[in-house]
Structures are given as structure tokens and as C-alpha cells.
Design a protein around this motif. Structure first.
Motif, PDB file in Angstrom:
ATOM      1  N   PHE A 298       0.731  25.458  15.388  1.00 59.36           N
ATOM      2  CA  PHE A 298       0.405  26.282  14.230  1.00 59.36           C
ATOM      3  C   PHE A 298       1.435  26.074  13.122  1.00 59.36           C
ATOM      4  N   SER A 299       1.066  26.471  11.932  1.00 58.66           N
ATOM      5  CA  SER A 299       1.968  26.425  10.784  1.00 58.66           C
ATOM      6  C   SER A 299       2.806  27.700  10.762  1.00 58.66           C
ATOM      7  N   ILE A 300       4.105  27.560  10.552  1.00 62.24           N
ATOM      8  CA  ILE A 300       4.979  28.730  10.458  1.00 62.24           C
ATOM      9  C   ILE A 300       4.533  29.637   9.316  1.00 62.24           C
ATOM     10  N   ASP A 301       4.073  29.038   8.219  1.00 62.76           N
ATOM     11  CA  ASP A 301       3.630  29.843   7.072  1.00 62.76           C
ATOM     12  C   ASP A 301       2.450  30.735   7.456  1.00 62.76           C
ATOM     13  N   ILE A 302       1.520  30.184   8.245  1.00 57.72           N
ATOM     14  CA  ILE A 302       0.377  30.982   8.686  1.00 57.72           C
ATOM     15  C   ILE A 302       0.836  32.087   9.637  1.00 57.72           C
ATOM     16  N   LEU A 303       1.747  31.746  10.546  1.00 56.90           N
ATOM     17  CA  LEU A 303       2.273  32.742  11.476  1.00 56.90           C
ATOM     18  C   LEU A 303       2.957  33.881  10.715  1.00 56.90           C
ATOM     19  N   VAL A 304       3.765  33.533   9.727  1.00 53.98           N
ATOM     20  CA  VAL A 304       4.464  34.549   8.933  1.00 53.98           C
ATOM     21  C   VAL A 304       3.471  35.440   8.195  1.00 53.98           C
ATOM     22  N   ALA A 305       2.408  34.836   7.666  1.00 55.77           N
ATOM     23  CA  ALA A 305       1.389  35.612   6.953  1.00 55.77           C
ATOM     24  C   ALA A 305       0.743  36.635   7.884  1.00 55.77           C
ATOM     25  N   LYS A 306       0.467  36.210   9.126  1.00 57.17           N
ATOM     26  CA  LYS A 306      -0.125  37.124  10.097  1.00 57.17           C
ATOM     27  C   LYS A 306       0.861  38.234  10.474  1.00 57.17           C
ATOM     28  N   ILE A 307       2.126  37.858  10.657  1.00 56.80           N
ATOM     29  CA  ILE A 307       3.160  38.849  10.979  1.00 56.80           C
ATOM     30  C   ILE A 307       3.259  39.893   9.870  1.00 56.80           C
ATOM     31  N   GLN A 308       3.320  39.436   8.637  1.00 54.97           N
ATOM     32  CA  GLN A 308       3.446  40.356   7.503  1.00 54.97           C
ATOM     33  C   GLN A 308       2.249  41.290   7.400  1.00 54.97           C
ATOM     34  N   ALA A 309       1.052  40.761   7.621  1.00 56.47           N
ATOM     35  CA  ALA A 309      -0.161  41.579   7.530  1.00 56.47           C
ATOM     36  C   ALA A 309      -0.174  42.660   8.608  1.00 56.47           C
ATOM     37  N   ILE A 310       0.193  42.277   9.820  1.00 59.47           N
ATOM     38  CA  ILE A 310       0.187  43.240  10.919  1.00 59.47           C
ATOM     39  C   ILE A 310       1.272  44.300  10.733  1.00 59.47           C
ATOM     40  N   LEU A 311       2.450  43.886  10.270  1.00 58.52           N
ATOM     41  CA  LEU A 311       3.529  44.841  10.033  1.00 58.52           C
ATOM     42  C   LEU A 311       3.150  45.842   8.945  1.00 58.52           C
ATOM     43  N   ARG A 312       2.466  45.383   7.908  1.00 58.78           N
ATOM     44  CA  ARG A 312       2.027  46.299   6.848  1.00 58.78           C
ATOM     45  C   ARG A 312       1.077  47.352   7.414  1.00 58.78           C
ATOM     46  N   ARG A 313       0.144  46.889   8.242  1.00 61.23           N
ATOM     47  CA  ARG A 313      -0.821  47.831   8.834  1.00 61.23           C
ATOM     48  C   ARG A 313      -0.137  48.809   9.780  1.00 61.23           C
ATOM     49  N   ALA A 314       0.800  48.295  10.577  1.00 61.40           N
ATOM     50  CA  ALA A 314       1.406  49.113  11.628  1.00 61.40           C
ATOM     51  C   ALA A 314       2.403  50.128  11.091  1.00 61.40           C
ATOM     52  N   TYR A 315       3.105  49.782  10.012  1.00 54.33           N
ATOM     53  CA  TYR A 315       4.196  50.638   9.563  1.00 54.33           C
ATOM     54  C   TYR A 315       4.039  51.135   8.132  1.00 54.33           C
TER      55      TYR A 315
ATOM     56  N   GLY B 125      12.185  29.455  11.529  1.00 55.39           N
ATOM     57  CA  GLY B 125      11.154  29.546  10.503  1.00 55.39           C
ATOM     58  C   GLY B 125      10.937  30.954   9.981  1.00 55.39           C
ATOM     59  N   ILE B 126      10.876  31.944  10.887  1.00 58.63           N
ATOM     60  CA  ILE B 126      10.591  33.307  10.428  1.00 58.63           C
ATOM     61  C   ILE B 126      11.849  34.029   9.933  1.00 58.63           C
ATOM     62  N   SER B 127      13.030  33.551  10.352  1.00 57.58           N
ATOM     63  CA  SER B 127      14.280  34.147   9.861  1.00 57.58           C
ATOM     64  C   SER B 127      14.433  33.922   8.362  1.00 57.58           C
ATOM     65  N   LYS B 128      13.900  32.806   7.871  1.00 59.09           N
ATOM     66  CA  LYS B 128      13.980  32.498   6.439  1.00 59.09           C
ATOM     67  C   LYS B 128      13.237  33.524   5.593  1.00 59.09           C
ATOM     68  N   TRP B 129      12.327  34.246   6.233  1.00 64.84           N
ATOM     69  CA  TRP B 129      11.548  35.266   5.527  1.00 64.84           C
ATOM     70  C   TRP B 129      12.185  36.650   5.656  1.00 64.84           C
ATOM     71  N   GLY B 130      13.385  36.696   6.184  1.00 63.30           N
ATOM     72  CA  GLY B 130      14.104  37.967   6.241  1.00 63.30           C
ATOM     73  C   GLY B 130      13.923  38.771   7.506  1.00 63.30           C
ATOM     74  N   PHE B 131      13.307  38.177   8.524  1.00 66.11           N
ATOM     75  CA  PHE B 131      13.122  38.903   9.784  1.00 66.11           C
ATOM     76  C   PHE B 131      14.321  38.694  10.705  1.00 66.11           C
ATOM     77  N   GLU B 132      14.675  39.737  11.427  1.00 63.79           N
ATOM     78  CA  GLU B 132      15.676  39.603  12.493  1.00 63.79           C
ATOM     79  C   GLU B 132      14.932  39.168  13.752  1.00 63.79           C
ATOM     80  N   THR B 133      15.488  38.233  14.500  1.00 68.74           N
ATOM     81  CA  THR B 133      14.779  37.720  15.669  1.00 68.74           C
ATOM     82  C   THR B 133      15.649  37.749  16.920  1.00 68.74           C
ATOM     83  N   ALA B 134      14.969  37.834  18.051  1.00 70.79           N
ATOM     84  CA  ALA B 134      15.625  37.711  19.360  1.00 70.79           C
ATOM     85  C   ALA B 134      14.624  37.051  20.285  1.00 70.79           C
ATOM     86  N   SER B 135      15.124  36.378  21.322  1.00 75.51           N
ATOM     87  CA  SER B 135      14.239  35.736  22.292  1.00 75.51           C
ATOM     88  C   SER B 135      14.602  36.196  23.693  1.00 75.51           C
ATOM     89  N   ILE B 136      13.649  36.063  24.592  1.00 73.18           N
ATOM     90  CA  ILE B 136      13.825  36.515  25.970  1.00 73.18           C
ATOM     91  C   ILE B 136      14.719  35.540  26.741  1.00 73.18           C
TER      92      ILE B 136
END
Length: 224
Positions: free
Chosen positions: A103-120, A20-31
Motif C-alpha cells: 500500500f501507499s503510505i499516503d493512502i494509509l495516512v489518509a485513512k488514519i486521519q479520517a478514522i481519527l477525526r470520526r473517533a475523536y 512514513g506516518i511519523s512525518k505526519w506528526g503521529f507518535e508511534t510504537a511497535s509490538i
């Protein structure tokens, strides 16, 4: 491209999140190894962590605290547990947000994007740690973590170890080490360099890193 580390032991859910989040251009890895999440975190160097609470061996609160010891990277908790106490614990351990399952992937992505904007938004990066054979050097506070043990380093010890870890597998000459210390206004002579290296080695051995730094006679030092 921002890198997202997913700490989720439910493989089906983990794969859904990755897709779901890869479609938004994020690189992902899992433990893969839930016994030592900190080491995998240090190797991957993500920009953000998605952290489940219920995990094998140790819970997400434990690993959030361990990550906070070495990094300020944003952490979003994912959990079916939604009591006030869980949310308070997540915040107190250093979490940046809390998303309740399902949860909705769209909501999760929105939260990820908001936090990344603030952090970086000011050009900050995640490059505040160096990982080498499971040893994690924190650039911000000059500490080394290995096997859940932390050691404080002096300025000279830190700069010596930083140079050697950045050049893992390469011999670093004594002259080069002293030039680095000189440029940083922490100049030390030949004999003092030997004393600093020996003291650093003792600290490394105290946390289980025996023979971490090797001497190459007439050449310098190396982390193999």
C-alpha cells in the motif's frame, strides 16, 4: 499528538510504516512481545492500532477481539490477504478498516486521519482503561482482564480497585476509600469495606492475581 500502535512482525515494513506516518506528526510504537499484545496495548494506550493478520502465536483477528473486550480504539487491518472472507472477518472482529499490502503510505495516512477525526471529533479519548502489572481495568464496563481471563466486578469492587490502581505504589487509607464510595453514592461502613476488599481479593486470585492488594496495618491498602 495521536499515538499509533503498529502490530506488524515484518521489521522492515514496520520501520517503513513508523517512518512514513511519523512525518505526519503521529507518535508511534511497535509490538515487541507478540505473545502478549494486549498488555503492551494497555501500557501504551494508543489512539489507533494498525494490525497485521498473519502474526506469531495468534493472528490479528484474535488480538482484535481481545482489544475489543477492553477498548473501542480504532483498528485498521493491514494484510496481503484480501479475500472477501478475510475482510468480513476483520469487520466482524471489530476492525474499522482494511488496507491491502502493498500500500501507499499516503493512502494509509489518509485513512488514519479520517478514522481519527470520526473517533475523536467529540472530545472522546482513549483513557478508558487502567493497566497495572498486566491487569487491565475497563472503566466502561467494570471488568478486569488478566492473562486472557476476565472477571466481572460489583460497583463497590470496581471503585475500590480503580482507586488503588490509579495510586499504584501509594498507600490508600480506608477513610479515603470510604469517602470515594460516599461521594459516588455507594457508601459502605468499616466492616462492609473489609468484606468488599476480601471478596475482591478472591476474584483477583481466581484469575491469577495473588497478593495483588496488600494491607498496611493501621494505614490502608496498596497495590505495590
Amino acid at each position: 499528538m495521536y499515538k499509533i500502535l503498529i502490530v506488524e512482525d515484518d521489521k522492515s515494513l514496520c520501520n517503513n510504516i513508523k517512518e512514513g506516518i511519523s512525518k505526519w506528526g503521529f507518535e508511534t510504537a511497535s509490538i515487541e512481545n507478540f505473545e502478549n499484545i494486549l498488555e503492551e496495548f494497555a501500557k501504551y494506550k494508543p489512539h489507533l492500532v494498525l494490525m497485521d493478520i498473519n502474526l506469531p502465536y495468534f493472528d490479528g483477528f484474535h488480538w482484535c477481539k481481545k482489544i475489543r473486550d477492553i477498548s473501542k480504539v480504532p483498528i485498521i487491518f493491514l494484510s496481503s490477504r484480501d479475500s472477501n472472507m478475510d475482510i468480513i472477518m476483520a469487520v466482524n472482529m471489530g476492525g474499522d478498516d482494511f488496507v491491502t499490502k502493498p500500500f501507499s503510505i499516503d493512502i494509509l495516512v489518509a485513512k488514519i486521519q479520517a478514522i481519527l477525526r470520526r473517533a475523536y471529533s467529540y472530545g472522546e479519548s482513549e483513557g478508558q482503561i487502567i493497566e497495572c502489572e498486566g491487569a487491565i481495568l475497563n472503566i466502561n464496563n467494570g471488568t478486569l482482564v488478566y492473562n486472557n481471563k476476565k472477571v466481572e466486578l460489583t460497583k463497590n469492587e470496581f471503585r475500590i480497585l480503580q482507586l488503588l490502581m490509579k495510586n499504584k505504589g501509594k498507600i490508600v487509607s480506608r477513610d479515603r476509600i470510604m469517602r470515594v464510595l460516599w461521594e459516588s453514592e455507594y457508601f459502605i461502613g468499616e466492616n462492609t469495606l473489609t468484606v468488599n476488599v476480601n471478596r475482591l481479593r478472591r476474584k483477583l486470585e481466581d484469575i491469577g492475581l495473588k497478593d495483588f492488594i496488600l494491607t498496611k496495618r493501621s494505614q490502608g491498602y496498596v497495590i505495590p
